[in-house]
Scaffold this active site. Structure first.
Site, mmCIF file in Angstrom:
data_model
loop_
_atom_site.group_PDB
_atom_site.id
_atom_site.type_symbol
_atom_site.label_atom_id
_atom_site.label_comp_id
_atom_site.label_asym_id
_atom_site.label_seq_id
_atom_site.Cartn_x
_atom_site.Cartn_y
_atom_site.Cartn_z
ATOM 1 N N ILE A 1 11.836 1.067 -6.977
ATOM 2 C CA ILE A 1 11.065 2.265 -7.331
ATOM 3 C C ILE A 1 11.692 3.545 -6.796
ATOM 4 O O ILE A 1 11.197 4.639 -7.076
ATOM 5 C CB ILE A 1 9.621 2.152 -6.807
ATOM 6 C CG1 ILE A 1 9.608 1.963 -5.287
ATOM 7 C CG2 ILE A 1 8.886 1.017 -7.498
ATOM 8 C CD1 ILE A 1 8.218 1.925 -4.688
ATOM 9 N N VAL B 1 15.128 5.488 -4.096
ATOM 10 C CA VAL B 1 16.173 5.422 -3.075
ATOM 11 C C VAL B 1 15.817 6.431 -2.006
ATOM 12 O O VAL B 1 15.717 7.629 -2.284
ATOM 13 C CB VAL B 1 17.570 5.720 -3.653
ATOM 14 C CG1 VAL B 1 18.617 5.679 -2.545
ATOM 15 C CG2 VAL B 1 17.909 4.739 -4.756
ATOM 16 N N ASP C 1 8.658 16.754 1.504
ATOM 17 C CA ASP C 1 8.715 16.400 0.080
ATOM 18 C C ASP C 1 7.326 16.027 -0.421
ATOM 19 O O ASP C 1 7.146 15.005 -1.077
ATOM 20 C CB ASP C 1 9.700 15.250 -0.136
ATOM 21 C CG ASP C 1 9.967 15.015 -1.622
ATOM 22 O OD1 ASP C 1 9.780 15.956 -2.421
ATOM 23 O OD2 ASP C 1 10.347 13.890 -1.992
ATOM 24 N N PHE D 1 17.369 6.072 3.967
ATOM 25 C CA PHE D 1 18.125 4.992 4.587
ATOM 26 C C PHE D 1 18.590 3.946 3.581
ATOM 27 O O PHE D 1 19.431 3.115 3.923
ATOM 28 C CB PHE D 1 17.276 4.312 5.663
ATOM 29 C CG PHE D 1 16.777 5.267 6.703
ATOM 30 C CD1 PHE D 1 17.634 5.769 7.662
ATOM 31 C CD2 PHE D 1 15.454 5.667 6.716
ATOM 32 C CE1 PHE D 1 17.171 6.646 8.624
ATOM 33 C CE2 PHE D 1 14.989 6.538 7.680
ATOM 34 C CZ PHE D 1 15.850 7.046 8.638
ATOM 35 N N GLY D 2 18.034 3.946 2.384
ATOM 36 C CA GLY D 2 18.443 2.956 1.399
ATOM 37 C C GLY D 2 17.436 2.846 0.275
ATOM 38 O O GLY D 2 16.619 3.744 0.053
ATOM 39 N N VAL E 1 14.255 1.611 -2.058
ATOM 40 C CA VAL E 1 12.830 1.343 -1.879
ATOM 41 C C VAL E 1 12.399 0.481 -3.060
ATOM 42 O O VAL E 1 12.536 0.890 -4.220
ATOM 43 C CB VAL E 1 12.007 2.631 -1.819
ATOM 44 C CG1 VAL E 1 10.531 2.313 -1.597
ATOM 45 C CG2 VAL E 1 12.523 3.553 -0.726
#
Length: 605
Positions: free
Chosen positions: A352, A354, A496, A357-358, A360
């Site tokens: 779903i 990014v 965000d 840290f990487g 999602v």
């Protein structure tokens, strides 16, 4: 009256300096006392001819001469002659300097260089002009006075002062008596104008009585002489010499420092103040002293007699402080430890987004204890009791040690977040080669996609499945605001906030999340900087474009998020601007474009 030998002149008005008034009268000249005449100010004097004049006031008089001359007098002719003479001297000096300069240039062209002899001769020649310039310094240029003409075309000159002889114009000038020796001391001050009754009251003050500050009484200013001037005697003010010296009185309510008692007795009527046992808490028992004595934050039990017995300011610490420090050693709260899981407990469904840290991913998790807040999936009815829908944040492989430490810090921080409007951290996996964290996820997905399925109606009556009223939208906005206030209390900046980062549960429950900015679904709403960094420019405050994020920038993003809610996620903020125009409008500062008010916004929003 103005008087002159053999002539009768018109009477003139005059004004004497402050606190001295009088009228002009005929009198003889007195050579002994002429001080008052130096203070006279005479204006609008009309004279018929030049000659010797005498001014008398109250037995004091002074004489001076008045000359009436044409404007084209000999004084002006002498001024013209002096000006011509000065001009000639200046021309002679200029000619001498020019001759010296030409002579030096001729010597240079002949010999091809400057020598010391030429410079010495030039200096001597230039110094010859010094006497001429010194002579000019001693010449006084004529001063051009303004010609004040009367009706006959003549002017009045009085002791080198110009006086307009026309009585229609009020011009003041001071008439000074001629003195052989100028005194450096200032003239004496004129006496105050007081009535005889006021003077008697002032002089009859009893020196034995305490003198109060004298209040100045308003005095009348009249054009005639006062009674003292008519009697010929000038009164003198009484001297206030015997004033009572200021002395501090003994204050009966104070005692000297040596006699102060060191003990203090409290007057307590065996009733205690109704203070809660803990801040912001209520009493659990009927007696306040029971709560106070059994409260775990106190080190020793408290006896109410401690508040009523006689105490001393020089007592020991046990008497002064019957209990230990409250805030120095607070109770250590147990840190909420997330559940440790392994990769075998995770079954990925789809990616779903990014994050920082990487990746999602949306996943199903089995065997998760304490998952009351998680929503079971409907994909496998046989696993409703043990399966939960979660969001998994993975850490990128081969990351630096600094990124790994940041990942661990996020785990510690997010694990302490406990709020109904914030997604919860459910589990972690830190011992694997690919560590990850498990976050709570809601069955209705993100708020942006959820709102696009609905149509807004004006009231709550007769709602269909695809209709939503403004009251429900306001309920969603309030939940998001509650969660942001909680994050702000922890000094956490989201950076965000948007409807895409808010999840929706049952009964329109909203929770704030942060599953990464560059999700494939919302990639178009982010602006890529130099091909790498991605910024939500349409939700950013002006200072955020310069790298400054704070609670205020989150407040700006919250306003844009509320605008998204009331537009049901069907419009993009500032959709009339492209990315470049959006950036230029934002960094402009003052005068930034404001979005229009959506339909259905309540007055309190």
């Amino acid at each position: 009256m103005w008087s002159s030998p053999g002539r009768n002149l018109e009477s003139g008005r005059f004004n004497i300096t402050p606190r001295y008034t009088g009228t002009l009268s005929n009198g003889s000249v007195s050579s002994s006392d002429k001080v008052a005449l130096s203070q006279l100010t005479i204006f609008n004097v009309t004279v018929a001819d030049e000659g010797e004049y005498t001014c008398s006031v109250d037995g004091e008089s002074a004489s001076f001469r008045v000359d009436l001359g044409d404007s084209n007098s000999s004084g002006s002719n002498s001024g013209v002659i002096a000006g011509v003479l000065i001009t000639l001297l200046l021309l002679i000096a200029l000619i001498i300097i020019l001759i010296c300069v030409f002579w030096v240039v001729w010597r240079y062209r002949r010999r091809g260089k400057f020598d010391l002899g030429s410079c010495r001769e030039l200096s001597c020649s230039s110094c010859s002009c010094v006497p001429l310039l010194a002579a000019l310094k001693g010449v006084k240029l004529p001063t051009r006075h303004r010609e004040n003409l009367n009706k006959n075309g003549t002017r009045l000159r009085l002791n080198e002062r110009n006086h307009i002889a026309d009585t229609n114009t009020e011009i003041y000038s001071v008439v000074q008596k001629p003195l052989k020796k100028i005194s450096k001391s200032p003239p004496p001050l004129p006496p105050l104008t007081l009535t005889e009754t006021e003077l008697n009251e002032l002089m009859s003050i009893d020196e034995k009585e305490e003198l109060s500050p004298i209040q100045e009484k308003p005095t009348r200013r009249n054009t005639g002489l006062s009674t003292y001037s008519q009697s010929g005697t000038i009164p003198k003010l009484a001297k206030l010499t015997k004033l009572r010296k200021f002395k501090m009185k003994e204050n009966p309510i104070y005692q000297s420092a040596d006699e102060l008692e060191l003990e203090l007795e409290l007057q307590v009527d065996n009733t205690l103040y109704a203070l809660p046992s803990k801040p912001n808490s209520t009493r659990n028992s009927a007696s306040f002293t029971d709560d106070l004595a059994s409260d775990p934050i106190y080190s020793v039990a408290i006896n109410p007699s401690m508040f009523t017995k006689r105490s001393s300011t020089i007592g020991n610490d046990d008497d002064l402080h019957p209990y230990g420090p409250i805030y120095a050693r607070p109770i250590k709260q147990k840190m909420r430890q997330p559940l440790n899981v392994s990769v075998d407990n995770i079954r990925e469904v789809k990616q779903i987004g990014v994050g920082q840290f990487g990746a999602v991913v949306l996943a199903e998790m089995t065997g998760l204890s304490g998952s009351e807040r998680c929503v079971p999936t409907k994909r496998d009815p046989s696993m409703l009791n043990g399966v939960a829908l979660v969001a998994v944040k993975k850490l990128k492989p081969d990351v630096s040690e600094e990124v790994r430490q940041s990942f661990d810090k996020e785990i510690k921080f997010v694990s302490q977040l406990q709020h109904d409007s914030i997604v919860q951290l459910l589990a972690v996996c830190t011992h694997s080669k690919h560590p990850f964290i498990v976050m709570e996820y809601m069955e209705n997905g993100d708020l942006n996609q959820f709102l696009q399925k609905y149509q807004m109606v004006d009231d709550d009556s007769a709602l269909y499945s695809n209709q939503i009223p403004p009251s429900t939208l306001l309920y969603m906005a309030v939940q998001i605001a509650s969660g942001m206030v909680y994050l702000s209390s922890l000094n956490y900046v989201h950076r965000d906030l948007a409807t895409r980062n808010c999840l929706v549960g049952s009964n329109f429950r909203i929770k704030i999340s942060d599953f990464g900015m560059s999700r494939n679904l919302y990639e178009r709403v982010y602006y890529r900087v130099r091909g790498r960094a991605m910024l939500p420019i349409r939700w950013m405050a002006t200072e955020s474009f310069y790298g400054r994020f704070s609670e205020k920038s989150d407040a700006w993003a919250y306003g844009v998020t509320v605008w998204e809610i009331y537009t049901l996620g069907k419009k993009q903020p500032y959709e009339e601007l492209d990315d470049q125009d959006m950036i230029q409008d934002a960094i402009r500062g003052t005068g930034r474009r404001i979005m229009g008010r959506p339909r259905g916004v309540a007055g309190c929003v």
